[in-house]
Design an enzyme around this catalytic site. Structure first.
Site, PDB file in Angstrom:
ATOM      1  N   CYS A  43      16.635  62.664  63.374  1.00 28.88           N
ATOM      2  CA  CYS A  43      15.442  61.916  63.544  1.00 28.88           C
ATOM      3  C   CYS A  43      14.459  61.647  62.060  1.00 28.88           C
ATOM      4  O   CYS A  43      13.541  60.901  62.068  1.00 28.88           O
ATOM      5  CB  CYS A  43      14.344  62.475  64.456  1.00 28.88           C
ATOM      6  SG  CYS A  43      13.336  63.711  63.934  1.00 28.88           S
TER       7      CYS A  43
ATOM      8  N   GLY B 265      -7.645  87.889  71.292  1.00 29.97           N
ATOM      9  CA  GLY B 265      -6.707  88.692  70.457  1.00 29.97           C
ATOM     10  C   GLY B 265      -6.642  90.118  70.716  1.00 29.97           C
ATOM     11  O   GLY B 265      -5.793  90.976  70.471  1.00 29.97           O
TER      12      GLY B 265
ATOM     13  N   CYS C 176      12.128  65.524  68.734  1.00 29.95           N
ATOM     14  CA  CYS C 176      13.336  64.913  68.157  1.00 29.95           C
ATOM     15  C   CYS C 176      13.786  63.403  68.809  1.00 29.95           C
ATOM     16  O   CYS C 176      13.861  62.531  68.202  1.00 29.95           O
ATOM     17  CB  CYS C 176      14.148  65.471  68.011  1.00 29.95           C
ATOM     18  SG  CYS C 176      15.652  65.190  66.849  1.00 29.95           S
TER      19      CYS C 176
ATOM     20  N   CYS D 133      15.268  66.221  59.372  1.00 34.63           N
ATOM     21  CA  CYS D 133      16.005  66.244  60.323  1.00 34.63           C
ATOM     22  C   CYS D 133      17.138  65.239  60.254  1.00 34.63           C
ATOM     23  O   CYS D 133      17.019  64.318  59.807  1.00 34.63           O
ATOM     24  CB  CYS D 133      15.272  66.095  61.817  1.00 34.63           C
ATOM     25  SG  CYS D 133      16.443  65.772  63.100  1.00 34.63           S
TER      26      CYS D 133
ATOM     27  N   CYS E 142      16.093  69.111  64.771  1.00 29.83           N
ATOM     28  CA  CYS E 142      14.652  69.702  64.939  1.00 29.83           C
ATOM     29  C   CYS E 142      14.973  70.554  66.040  1.00 29.83           C
ATOM     30  O   CYS E 142      15.635  70.507  66.962  1.00 29.83           O
ATOM     31  CB  CYS E 142      13.812  68.505  65.763  1.00 29.83           C
ATOM     32  SG  CYS E 142      13.476  67.265  64.729  1.00 29.83           S
TER      33      CYS E 142
END
Lengths: 366, 194, 285
Positions: C240, C29, C268, C237, C262
């Site tokens: 899908c 970080g 997808c 979605c 998606c």
């Protein structure tokens, strides 16, 4: 009904082909040669070399041709090429006192050894469009004077003799290199000057102008402005001595600025410094003014909160390649982030509507 | 320098540096990202006295911009010459070193190495510790890069516990043996193996 | 100008980047300064990610490049081509087959494995930048762990809007120490950052590299009474049928009809190939 956007690769190729065609323009007009650009657009070539940090007029000319005259794009091409070049070492400091001057003027003295040499300047041209140029007129040869044999001394040397201007400390320390080390603040003066000399001319000009208008005014006189060529020497370890590897054209500006005194040091003029590849007069004067403004702390001046005094602000925004890249990246797709904001705003609006409905219902009940 | 040693100086580098160093770096990165996990690292044949793994790390990470300290034992003329020829890295005092090479005993005291500053904790030394091998674990590790706990054999525990207390300052360690490398960054908590 | 080194960058530049990556992994970080090079694509278009990928790739790798979750967005295509040309690596659109994934603005939906590396393109690496523009100040704030200003900002959001008004680039705290910018991914992706793969972040223009090793604790900043919420459009979605993936909203016609699909195009596609379907599947075929 719904077709996902496909075929990115072909779209890119087609765009490149069209770009090449536009770059060439009307094929009935003869094509520009690099020599034409180098010789006849030499100030554009100079700017590309200065901000591209690479002294090579032919490559700069190529970059200008390839970029259709977009100088920032040309600078970008040069930078991206430069970064792939091997680094053999560093030259010795160039001696601008030995410069073969094409131009040398001082605003602080009426005359001085070496004289006032106007050189090829726009200064006293009347800015009237010369329609003869449109007809491709031949140019008569300019009168030629005998070149001066002796070196042209720096104006500030005369002041230094009297100790009436601050002395620049000399040092053999290897200066930092902003292309090799990440910038960190506070930066030393060498790194600041590097950043300014390759910084965007328009940005440096604007910063310098702001000091003249009172945002950290420092009363600059152009002590000297000189343009000419200097030899570049490099120490070759195998030889044990320095040899000349070429010469470069430079523009150097030394400003003489408001004096400064204290209980221990009698009043002295101070300096600003600008040094830029090629004939880059505007840039080198602007650089000297900004350099001087950034020296407020070292010279014991007040921080007036002026933009040109703010080292982190000036240095982190001077580079036009960084700036243009980040600015232009906002045209890339951002629809994922936009979608997340869209959902958030819809949700907040829904909640606000629910809240006002509840309040209205409560009011009605009372 | 005899003819034999001088030719040894020129030998033992990466045969195809861009590719070999890419593989070596992947091993080093996997090691640093997964404390205690042993990785294979090959491609260098350094002079006698330092392991191929340590040689790989030096070739991959050192150059004229990094100061290297060679602890007694690793500080031989052959190693210096090899390092100078293949990396150009200057040999520096312990206090200035970016990279340090030696056996655990020879590296003592650790306090002389740079641990970074609060504003720049990255300005710290990376120690390459030559170890006899990666034997029976004596330490239990926790922290970034570790799912639950990991085990490892360490030369001792206290030094690494003290190092972790400095976090985010501290030293980062590679351990090398033969063609194997493991690592222990400052972020790892070290306890005695239960 | 044809003979560039493997993966474009010279070896010395790669070493400098590799050293920064290792320090980044050792201090998760924390933003490690690095001398970012000028790349043949503009700053802001992934030069940081490209440099990190270039220093990380081996010829054995299989590379996937996504922008907005999609493999076929123009900038993803352009970067993928760059590495095909300069590194000669295999490329793929399938998340599972990739060993290195360079991304802009998304984390793939499929869970990443220990054998994968995710490289993020980062525009502004400093999470505190918009609270304090000066690097000299933010560096001190990180050193002293002075993150109060960030909490104040989030709290002001709540008092003004009733919720934290940050939808992407939502700040996280890494291993309880550094507050980090996860790059402009939607906050929906934040919880995925505790993963098995190595995550590397490259900010070219800003000259910073940072990293998150596998299984590192990554916590989205929040308040007890206003907990972090990984939100997405409340739809499935339309192609899908997935109810768990991040969705793009697509305007279909002048009447303002929309569909949701998606954003992760590979996810997808693989669901549709496995026989899943959504509200508009037939029309879309």
């Amino acid at each position: 009904m719904y077709v996902a956007v496909k075929g990115g690769e072909r779209a890119i190729e087609n765009a490149h082909a069209w770009l090449a065609e536009e770059r060439r323009g009307d094929k009935n007009v003869s094509e520009l040669s690099l020599a034409q650009i180098r010789e006849q657009l030499s100030l554009a070539v100079n700017r590309v070399m200065a901000e591209g940090s690479l002294y090579d007029p032919d490559l700069a000319a190529l970059a200008i041709k390839q970029s259709r005259g977009d100088l920032i794009e040309a600078i970008f091409l040069i930078r991206a090429y430069r970064t792939t070049l091997p680094r053999f070492g560093c030259s010795q400091a160039v001696k601008t006192g030995d410069m073969a001057c094409d131009r040398r003027i001082s605003a602080t003295f009426k005359d001085a050894p070496g004289g006032q040499v106007l050189g090829p300047t726009f200064d006293y041209t009347h800015r009237l469009l010369d329609f003869k140029l449109a007809a491709e007129g031949e140019v008569p040869d300019a009168p030629v004077a005998k070149p001066r044999k002796e070196a042209t001394p720096h104006i500030t040397e005369f002041l230094q003799g009297e100790d009436i201007i601050e002395r620049e400390p000399s040092s053999d320390a290897v200066p930092g290199d902003l292309t090799r080390e990440p910038m960190s603040y506070p930066a030393d003066r060498a790194v600041r000057l590097q950043s300014l000399t390759r910084g965007d001319e328009g940005f440096i000009l604007g910063m310098a102008y702001s000091t003249q208008r009172g945002y950290a005014r420092n009363h600059a006189f152009v002590g000297e402005l000189r343009i000419g060529t200097v030899p570049v020497e490099m120490e070759i370890p195998e030889l044990g001595f320095a040899i000349e590897i070429g010469e470069v054209e430079l523009t150097e500006c030394e400003t003489v600025n408001q004096f400064k005194g204290s209980k221990t040091v009698p009043p002295q003029f101070t300096r600003g410094y600008g040094l830029v590849f090629g004939q880059s007069e505007r840039k080198s004067i602007a650089m000297a003014l900004v350099d001087r403004a950034l020296r407020w702390e070292e010279l014991g001046e007040d921080n007036l909160g002026a933009p040109a005094q703010d080292e982190e602000f000036v240095l982190s925004h001077a580079d036009n390649i960084q700036a243009t890249g980040f600015l232009e990246h906002i045209k890339l797709p951002h629809y994922v982030d936009f979608q997340s904001e869209l959902e958030l705003v819809r949700k907040l609006r829904r909640e606000a509507a629910e809240l006002s409905e509840t309040l209205a219902a409560r009011e009605a009940a009372q | 320098m005899s003819l034999q040693t001088s030719s040894a100086v020129y030998a033992g580098g990466f045969s195809n540096p861009p590719v070999a160093s890419a593989h070596a770096f992947r091993a080093a990165m996997n090691a640093m990202a997964r404390p205690g996990e042993v990785q294979e690292i090959t491609g260098a044949t350094p002079p006698e006295g330092i392991s191929p793994a340590a040689g790989c790390l030096l070739l991959t990470l050192c150059d004229p911009e990094t100061g290297v300290f060679l602890a007694p034992g690793a500080d031989t003329e052959a190693v210096r010459a090899w390092l100078a020829f293949h990396t150009g890295a200057p040999i520096v005092a312990a206090e200035q070193a970016d990279f340090v090479l030696g056996s655990w005993e020879a590296l003592m005291p650790l306090a002389r190495f740079r641990t970074g500053t609060p504003e720049y904790p990255d300005r710290s030394a990376t120690l390459i510790v030559e170890v006899p091998g990666f034997g029976t674990p004596n330490a239990q590790l926790r922290g970034p890069g570790i799912k639950g706990t990991a085990e490892m054999q360490l030369p001792e525990l206290a030094a690494f516990q003290d190092n972790a207390v400095l976090y985010p300052l501290g030293l980062d360690f590679f351990f090398t043996s033969g063609s194997q490398v493991a690592a222990l960054p400052r972020s790892t908590q070290v306890a005695a193996e239960a | 100008m044809s003979d560039y080194n493997f993966a474009y960058l010279d070896e010395q530049t790669k070493r400098m980047i590799r050293r920064a990556i290792l320090k980044g992994l050792a201090v998760p970080g924390y933003q490690v300064p690095f001398a970012s090079r000028e790349m043949p694509m503009p700053y802001g278009w992934g030069t940081g990610g490209v440099q990190v990928s270039a220093a990380t790739l081996t010829p054995d790798d299989t590379l996937k490049v996504i922008d907005q979750g999609a493999d076929d967005t123009t900038n993803a295509v352009s970067i993928r081509k760059f590495f095909e040309k300069t590194a000669g690596v295999e490329t793929t659109e399938e998340t599972e087959k990739a060993s290195v994934i360079q991304t802009r603005h998304r984390i793939p939906e499929a869970e990443l494995t220990e054998d994968q590396i995710l490289v993020y393109q980062v525009p502004i690496p400093e999470p505190l930048r918009f609270l304090e523009p000066r690097e000299t100040e933010t560096r001190k704030m990180h050193a002293l762990q002075e993150y109060g200003l960030m909490h104040v900002k989030l709290y002001e959001d709540i008092s003004q809007h009733g919720a934290i008004a940050t939808a992407y680039a939502y700040p996280v705290k890494v291993e309880g120490r550094y507050v980090m910018d996860p790059s402009p991914i939607p906050k929906f992706d934040n919880p995925k950052m505790e993963m098995a793969a190595i995550q590397l972040f490259g900010a070219g223009r800003e000259q910073r590299i940072y990293a998150v090793p596998p299984y590192t604790q990554v916590v989205s900043l929040d308040f007890e009474d206003y907990p972090f919420e990984a939100s997405k459009a409340e739809h499935a979605c339309d192609l899908c049928g997935s109810e768990h993936s991040y969705l793009d909203e697509v305007i279909l016609d002048d009447a303002g009809n929309r569909m949701f699909v998606c954003s992760d195009t590979d996810y997808c596609r693989s669901r549709r190939e496995a026989g899943h379907s959504g509200r508009l599947s037939e029309e879309a075929a």
